[in-house]
Scaffold this active site. Sequence first.
Site, PDB file in Angstrom:
ATOM      1  N   ASP A  96      -0.122 -15.611 -16.347  1.00 44.98           N
ATOM      2  CA  ASP A  96      -1.103 -14.579 -17.169  1.00 44.98           C
ATOM      3  C   ASP A  96      -0.887 -13.109 -16.907  1.00 44.98           C
ATOM      4  O   ASP A  96       0.026 -13.001 -16.050  1.00 44.98           O
ATOM      5  CB  ASP A  96      -2.519 -15.013 -17.407  1.00 44.98           C
ATOM      6  N   GLU A  98      -2.787 -10.933 -15.319  1.00 39.91           N
ATOM      7  CA  GLU A  98      -3.081 -10.665 -14.150  1.00 39.91           C
ATOM      8  C   GLU A  98      -2.188 -11.126 -13.304  1.00 39.91           C
ATOM      9  O   GLU A  98      -1.650 -10.381 -12.171  1.00 39.91           O
ATOM     10  CB  GLU A  98      -4.475 -11.287 -13.808  1.00 39.91           C
ATOM     11  N   TYR A 324      -3.420 -24.393 -15.821  1.00 40.06           N
ATOM     12  CA  TYR A 324      -3.980 -23.175 -15.578  1.00 40.06           C
ATOM     13  C   TYR A 324      -5.230 -22.966 -16.210  1.00 40.06           C
ATOM     14  O   TYR A 324      -5.502 -23.547 -17.485  1.00 40.06           O
ATOM     15  CB  TYR A 324      -2.976 -22.368 -15.753  1.00 40.06           C
ATOM     16  N   ARG A 326      -7.064 -20.394 -17.017  1.00 43.87           N
ATOM     17  CA  ARG A 326      -7.293 -19.177 -17.908  1.00 43.87           C
ATOM     18  C   ARG A 326      -6.517 -19.287 -19.058  1.00 43.87           C
ATOM     19  O   ARG A 326      -5.382 -18.995 -18.833  1.00 43.87           O
ATOM     20  CB  ARG A 326      -7.066 -17.760 -17.185  1.00 43.87           C
ATOM     21  N   HIS A 370      -0.912 -20.254 -23.480  1.00 40.72           N
ATOM     22  CA  HIS A 370      -0.865 -21.361 -22.482  1.00 40.72           C
ATOM     23  C   HIS A 370      -1.152 -22.832 -23.263  1.00 40.72           C
ATOM     24  O   HIS A 370      -1.736 -22.545 -24.326  1.00 40.72           O
ATOM     25  CB  HIS A 370      -1.605 -21.307 -21.195  1.00 40.72           C
TER      26      HIS A 370
END
Length: 554
Positions: A96, A98, A324, A326, A370
């Site tokens: 992502d 981040e 994942y 997030r 995602h």
Amino acid sequence: MSKNLVIVESPVKAKALQNYLGKEYSVMASYGHVRDLTKKKWGDKKSNNGYEIDLDQSKVDLTWAVESKSKKNISEISKYIKNEKPKAIFLASDPDREGEAISWHLADELKLLDKKNVNRVVFHEITKNAILESFDNPKKIDMDLVDGYKARRVMDRIVGFETSAPLSSAIRVGGRATGRVQGPSLLIVNNREDEIQAHNALEFWNIKVDLLNKNDDLINVQLKGNQSNKNHFIFDPKKSKMIPIPDEQSANKIEELLSKSEFKVESIKKNEFKSKPRAPFTTSTLQQAASSELRMAPRRTMDIAQELFRGIESGNNVINLITYMRTDSTFISSEILNSIGKYVVKNHGENYYSGSRVYSKVSKNSQEAHEAIRPTDIDNSPEKIKNQLNDQQYKLYKLIWDRTLASQMKDSISEKTVLTVQAKDKNNEYILESEYIQPVFDGFKILDEKTNFDKVPNISLGDTLSLDKVHKLKNFTRPKSRYTEASLIKELESSGIGRPSTYASIMDRIQYHKAVIILRRSLYRTNVGKAMINALLPIFGDHFISLEFTSNME
């Protein structure tokens, strides 16, 4: 022969990758974010809070510094690169914005940005196939994502600094600040609290009646309306809403009239309806469900989800359980949908499999980069791996596993029976009703151990019923409920404020600054929170704490 170097954030994730990649790779952990903007005070000529802005030139210069907790790890990675001279370096932080920022920070700090042998690899689940595929298809750091990260960090600092001065003046306590999304979040809580404080509670009464059939079975019905006396009309057909019985005197009068009435079954209507399973989890809906069903705070939910994603150590192995965590997408890949379908048919039968369901996005600024949060392997049922998880890990994994499986199962079918009873005396005619829900086909609800259904009483059309008891229930109108962490996250998402990675930190920050406290799971604005909003609204009401402004900025 020199090895390839892989850099990830966590040692558990490093261990999992090492198992899959083999001896040709050496995997090291950076332990999360490694740099941040420097922390000098605004106005310091040497460094303006980590950034210097020239609005005339539309230019922003940023100054980054390695965080103290990361210096040792960066030094070890740098030393390894210098001594071992790896053939290729793979930056494998999370998939992502981040994660992209972490890869960029590492490459920049280690002076790897211009090196041709430096690659970025992205995988949304830590499974052998996903990892090997990502290493077969490496790419370069996505600078659009990095620039997005930089812009957010700069705006966070600008908003934080600009709002801190009026807060310090208003509250006279240092350290108060509100972030770019924390301010609007506090405003939402504040506005709800104002509504609650302004609410004027009005008295009203409900009337429920216990009736008996010929076998003396108890039948509970509720008064819905008076068809012959406008003075006692409690249902407005034009507005399709209940008109409350206003006081005890009116309730007593209706009780007296009902005591003289004859009760007869006027209609029994049955109809089937379907209930659809909910979509697989996004970050927001996972936090909401974990808060409501498991009483788990958003921060704790994300910490445990990260453990399940990065892997649970079991002896020399690491079990990676979910994708994942997030994400704002409800998408599931076709390969996984097929495996879920096979699991449903094998364990519950073909009647329970709906065929592949595709869910559309729901959030205002959804990017759908995602997949949904799902098990990496649907065959790893919660009961199968329960002994390898602690209690909270098991509960959260079961929540995710159940939601994923249910999302691909058939609708449940229920039958609703509406019983209408006529109460009649010489001058008045009242209508009373009750509803009963019974299962026809459980569908996805076969996974729900808590499902309860009503028993329809043994009655027929035209049956005469006898009065057993009248219940008069005094009530007062209530304001809207205070937000819980779950409902505030839902409100933020629907307003287009915040991202999947920020919801937990928003909840943390508004509590850290004592602007909000949690009592019996509800969010209460404190005097500090009220003072903060009163100080901010006159200055920043049109922008920094405006819901519309913040949503547009996202």
